[in-house]
Motif scaffolding. Structure first.
Motif, PDB file in Angstrom:
ATOM      1  N   SER A  13      -1.208  14.428   5.458  1.00  0.00           N
ATOM      2  CA  SER A  13      -0.604  13.151   5.086  1.00  0.00           C
ATOM      3  C   SER A  13      -1.647  12.172   4.555  1.00  0.00           C
ATOM      4  CB  SER A  13       0.112  12.528   6.293  1.00  0.00           C
ATOM      5  OG  SER A  13      -0.821  12.258   7.340  1.00  0.00           O
ATOM      6  N   ARG A  14      -2.925  12.544   4.631  1.00  0.00           N
ATOM      7  CA  ARG A  14      -4.006  11.693   4.126  1.00  0.00           C
ATOM      8  C   ARG A  14      -4.169  11.953   2.627  1.00  0.00           C
ATOM      9  NH1 ARG A  14      -8.274   9.012   6.777  1.00  0.00           N
ATOM     10  NH2 ARG A  14     -10.023   8.522   5.395  1.00  0.00           N
ATOM     11  N   VAL A  15      -3.490  11.164   1.817  1.00  0.00           N
ATOM     12  CA  VAL A  15      -3.478  11.407   0.375  1.00  0.00           C
ATOM     13  C   VAL A  15      -4.707  10.848  -0.330  1.00  0.00           C
ATOM     14  CG1 VAL A  15      -0.982  11.604   0.200  1.00  0.00           C
ATOM     15  CG2 VAL A  15      -2.044   9.341   0.039  1.00  0.00           C
ATOM     16  N   ASP A  16      -5.357   9.826   0.220  1.00  0.00           N
ATOM     17  CA  ASP A  16      -6.616   9.292  -0.302  1.00  0.00           C
ATOM     18  C   ASP A  16      -6.545   9.025  -1.807  1.00  0.00           C
ATOM     19  OD1 ASP A  16      -9.272   8.478  -0.525  1.00  0.00           O
ATOM     20  OD2 ASP A  16     -10.036  10.540  -0.632  1.00  0.00           O
ATOM     21  N   LEU A  17      -5.705   8.072  -2.201  1.00  0.00           N
ATOM     22  CA  LEU A  17      -5.513   7.755  -3.612  1.00  0.00           C
ATOM     23  C   LEU A  17      -6.007   6.354  -3.943  1.00  0.00           C
ATOM     24  CD1 LEU A  17      -1.873   9.074  -4.196  1.00  0.00           C
ATOM     25  CD2 LEU A  17      -4.003  10.181  -4.914  1.00  0.00           C
ATOM     26  N   HIS A  18      -6.795   6.255  -4.996  1.00  0.00           N
ATOM     27  CA  HIS A  18      -7.175   4.967  -5.573  1.00  0.00           C
ATOM     28  C   HIS A  18      -6.291   4.763  -6.804  1.00  0.00           C
ATOM     29  CE1 HIS A  18     -10.768   4.292  -3.096  1.00  0.00           C
ATOM     30  NE2 HIS A  18     -10.986   5.604  -3.200  1.00  0.00           N
ATOM     31  N   ILE A  19      -5.354   3.824  -6.728  1.00  0.00           N
ATOM     32  CA  ILE A  19      -4.355   3.659  -7.781  1.00  0.00           C
ATOM     33  C   ILE A  19      -4.504   2.295  -8.439  1.00  0.00           C
ATOM     34  CG2 ILE A  19      -1.905   3.752  -8.358  1.00  0.00           C
ATOM     35  CD1 ILE A  19      -1.455   5.298  -5.764  1.00  0.00           C
ATOM     36  N   ARG A  20      -4.632   2.316  -9.749  1.00  0.00           N
ATOM     37  CA  ARG A  20      -4.776   1.069 -10.509  1.00  0.00           C
ATOM     38  C   ARG A  20      -3.435   0.653 -11.096  1.00  0.00           C
ATOM     39  NH1 ARG A  20      -5.638  -0.976 -15.584  1.00  0.00           N
ATOM     40  NH2 ARG A  20      -7.101  -2.735 -15.709  1.00  0.00           N
ATOM     41  N   SER A  21      -3.149  -0.644 -11.036  1.00  0.00           N
ATOM     42  CA  SER A  21      -1.950  -1.200 -11.647  1.00  0.00           C
ATOM     43  C   SER A  21      -2.300  -1.751 -13.019  1.00  0.00           C
ATOM     44  CB  SER A  21      -1.364  -2.321 -10.779  1.00  0.00           C
ATOM     45  OG  SER A  21      -0.383  -3.045 -11.492  1.00  0.00           O
ATOM     46  N   SER A  22      -1.586  -1.276 -14.040  1.00  0.00           N
ATOM     47  CA  SER A  22      -1.810  -1.804 -15.383  1.00  0.00           C
ATOM     48  C   SER A  22      -1.275  -3.223 -15.514  1.00  0.00           C
ATOM     49  CB  SER A  22      -1.119  -0.901 -16.418  1.00  0.00           C
ATOM     50  OG  SER A  22      -1.600   0.418 -16.329  1.00  0.00           O
ATOM     51  N   THR A  23      -0.380  -3.617 -14.635  1.00  0.00           N
ATOM     52  CA  THR A  23       0.211  -4.952 -14.684  1.00  0.00           C
ATOM     53  C   THR A  23      -0.737  -6.000 -14.120  1.00  0.00           C
ATOM     54  OG1 THR A  23       2.415  -3.998 -14.436  1.00  0.00           O
ATOM     55  CG2 THR A  23       2.188  -6.366 -14.012  1.00  0.00           C
ATOM     56  N   THR A  24      -1.261  -5.742 -12.936  1.00  0.00           N
ATOM     57  CA  THR A  24      -2.132  -6.729 -12.279  1.00  0.00           C
ATOM     58  C   THR A  24      -3.607  -6.507 -12.581  1.00  0.00           C
ATOM     59  OG1 THR A  24      -2.316  -5.401 -10.264  1.00  0.00           O
ATOM     60  CG2 THR A  24      -0.477  -6.959 -10.390  1.00  0.00           C
ATOM     61  N   GLY A  25      -3.960  -5.321 -13.080  1.00  0.00           N
ATOM     62  CA  GLY A  25      -5.364  -5.016 -13.337  1.00  0.00           C
ATOM     63  C   GLY A  25      -6.170  -4.775 -12.080  1.00  0.00           C
ATOM     64  N   THR A  26      -5.487  -4.566 -10.954  1.00  0.00           N
ATOM     65  CA  THR A  26      -6.166  -4.347  -9.676  1.00  0.00           C
ATOM     66  C   THR A  26      -5.894  -2.929  -9.178  1.00  0.00           C
ATOM     67  OG1 THR A  26      -4.260  -5.208  -8.446  1.00  0.00           O
ATOM     68  CG2 THR A  26      -6.002  -6.775  -9.051  1.00  0.00           C
ATOM     69  N   SER A  27      -6.748  -2.479  -8.263  1.00  0.00           N
ATOM     70  CA  SER A  27      -6.590  -1.160  -7.663  1.00  0.00           C
ATOM     71  C   SER A  27      -6.380  -1.286  -6.169  1.00  0.00           C
ATOM     72  CB  SER A  27      -7.818  -0.290  -7.933  1.00  0.00           C
ATOM     73  OG  SER A  27      -7.947  -0.019  -9.314  1.00  0.00           O
ATOM     74  N   ARG A  28      -5.650  -0.342  -5.615  1.00  0.00           N
ATOM     75  CA  ARG A  28      -5.453  -0.259  -4.166  1.00  0.00           C
ATOM     76  C   ARG A  28      -5.776   1.151  -3.707  1.00  0.00           C
ATOM     77  NH1 ARG A  28      -0.065  -3.700  -2.354  1.00  0.00           N
ATOM     78  NH2 ARG A  28      -0.572  -5.629  -3.493  1.00  0.00           N
ATOM     79  N   HIS A  29      -6.274   1.229  -2.485  1.00  0.00           N
ATOM     80  CA  HIS A  29      -6.568   2.537  -1.906  1.00  0.00           C
ATOM     81  C   HIS A  29      -5.514   2.849  -0.856  1.00  0.00           C
ATOM     82  CE1 HIS A  29      -8.971   5.231   0.967  1.00  0.00           C
ATOM     83  NE2 HIS A  29      -8.580   5.965  -0.055  1.00  0.00           N
TER      84      HIS A  29
END
Length: 436
Positions: free
Chosen positions: A371-387
């Protein structure tokens, strides 16, 4: 594999003899050192062909090509990406083995270059569907093949990649893409109708009738109906959206507003490639990661759109403005209410984003085995990334985001998310399985 190792060993012996001759002619040259360097280069070349880089590069190329040539809304772009990733997957595992091919049984010589096959497959699918991009795609293929040693292995890989691509192209022919699927708007309480500001007709209704990639039919996982208009659950859902999803006067916190905006457009392909790179995935593992994630999300979109067509429930902006017509004493109309986000032109139940989110996370946890997916995902809308460390964190946020954006009820999100998980779990029992 035996042939490739024998060829590599032969190449090393020949190189060693050449270095020995050179040592006799040039004092101070050590034959053993030259042979070691040559063997190391050969090993690095072979490892490079089995790295994730080619698959990642071509999924980036697919994303850029689809965006430039089709400019589709997000649900449609996932369909094209799934076509590419399944062709790449079949091209790679048809050489490398390890995982069961997708609706195919062809195999290539083990001496074939899986990197060349991956590049060729992606190129062929994209060139077929987007012929206007041919010059850019041809240049990209030339660049990919330039990194691969010339010879029979490269040629075999290119030929097999084309074969894999042609199989997917044929498999998806007449699958319902772009078909005319009418949805007559009926201005009755609870029934969807075009929403402000554009009042556009039902967008991409054909997705709900598209032939799935993994499921047996678009309605295979159709959930039960949404809450009745006069129910307590319906009132609870609507009042939550009215309180937290409005453009003005909302009870949302700044962090909740950011979450709503963050989820409007995510670079999920980039996140998958980053995960594969950081975790040292090989070419077969990477191809499987993309194929499982993309196909599960496409079938989730199909399932969500099937429910939208079947139930046709109105969006919060309509429901809140016309709450005096729903027959529920626990709701109150607000004629001027507007959502934080612009409401997409299709019904509320099910939420496409939430259904896709559940399918994506279940596909990833199934493929990764954790269940540990460990994803760094960037939003093209906000220009920010979340882990996102764990799957449930992503699922929680995608459900909340659509409520806080004012465009979905919580039930449409939660049922969608659960439906996505169910369909992906079913699909992974049939597809992308490890070979015994």
């Amino acid at each position: 594999m035996r042939n490739r190792r024998a060829w590599s060993a032969t190449r090393t012996v020949v190189a060693g003899l050449a270095c020995a001759v050179l040592a006799l002619a040039l004092p101070g040259t050590h034959a053993s050192a030259g042979a070691g360097r040559t063997a190391g280069a050969a090993h690095r070349a072979e490892q490079g062909e089995r790295s994730a880089a080619t698959v990642i590069e071509w999924m980036r190329t697919a994303d850029a090509t689809i965006d430039a040539e089709a400019g589709p809304v997000p649900p449609e772009s996932f369909i094209w990406e799934a076509y590419v990733s399944t062709a790449v997957y079949n091209a790679v595992v048809g050489i490398e083995g390890r995982f069961a091919p997708y609706k195919w049984d062809q195999r290539a010589p083990r001496t074939a270059s899986s990197a060349a096959a991956a590049a060729s497959a992606a190129h062929q699918v994209l060139r077929h569907h987007f012929p206007g991009a041919a010059p850019r795609l041809d240049a990209a293929l030339t660049g990919s093949l330039a990194k691969i040693p010339d010879g029979a292995g490269e040629d075999e890989g290119v030929a097999f990649g084309k074969l894999a691509a042609d199989h997917i192209i044929g498999l998806r022919r007449d699958d319902g893409r772009g078909a005319s699927v009418p949805f007559p708007a009926r201005p009755h309480p609870g029934v969807w109708r075009p929403t402000p500001p554009g009042h556009e007709p039902f967008a991409n209704a054909w997705i709900g009738r598209l032939r799935p990639l993994l499921l047996d039919s678009p309605h295979q996982f159709r959930p039960g109906p949404p809450p009745a208009l006069r129910s307590a659950q319906y009132a609870k859902d609507l009042n939550e959206v009215a309180a937290y999803g409005g453009r003005t006067g909302s009870q949302r916190t700044p962090e909740q507003t950011d979450t709503a905006r963050y989820f409007t457009n995510l670079d999920l392909l980039g996140a998958l490639g980053d995960h594969a790179t950081r975790h040292g995935f090989g070419i077969a593992e990477t191809a499987r990661l993309y194929a499982a994630a993309n196909t599960a999300q496409v079938d989730a979109v199909i399932t969500a759109w099937d429910a939208k067509l079947h139930y046709g429930t109105w969006r919060p902006v309509t429901a809140i403005r016309e709450a005096d017509t729903d027959g529920n004493p626990a709701t109150r109309p607000d004629r001027h209410w507007e959502p934080l986000l612009v409401t997409p032109a299709h019904p509320d139940y099910l939420s496409g984003h939430a259904t896709m989110g559940g399918a994506l996370m279940r596909a990833l946890t199934g493929v990764l085995g954790t269940s540990r997916v460990d994803l760094h995902i960037r939003s093209s809308t906000t220009g920010t990334s979340r882990h996102y460390r764990y799957a449930h964190e992503y699922e929680r946020d995608v459900v909340d985001a659509r409520v806080w954006g004012g465009i979905h009820t919580r039930t449409a999100d939660e049922v969608g998310n659960a439906t996505g998980r169910q369909l992906a779990a079913w699909a992974l029992r049939k597809y992308f399985r490890p070979m015994p």
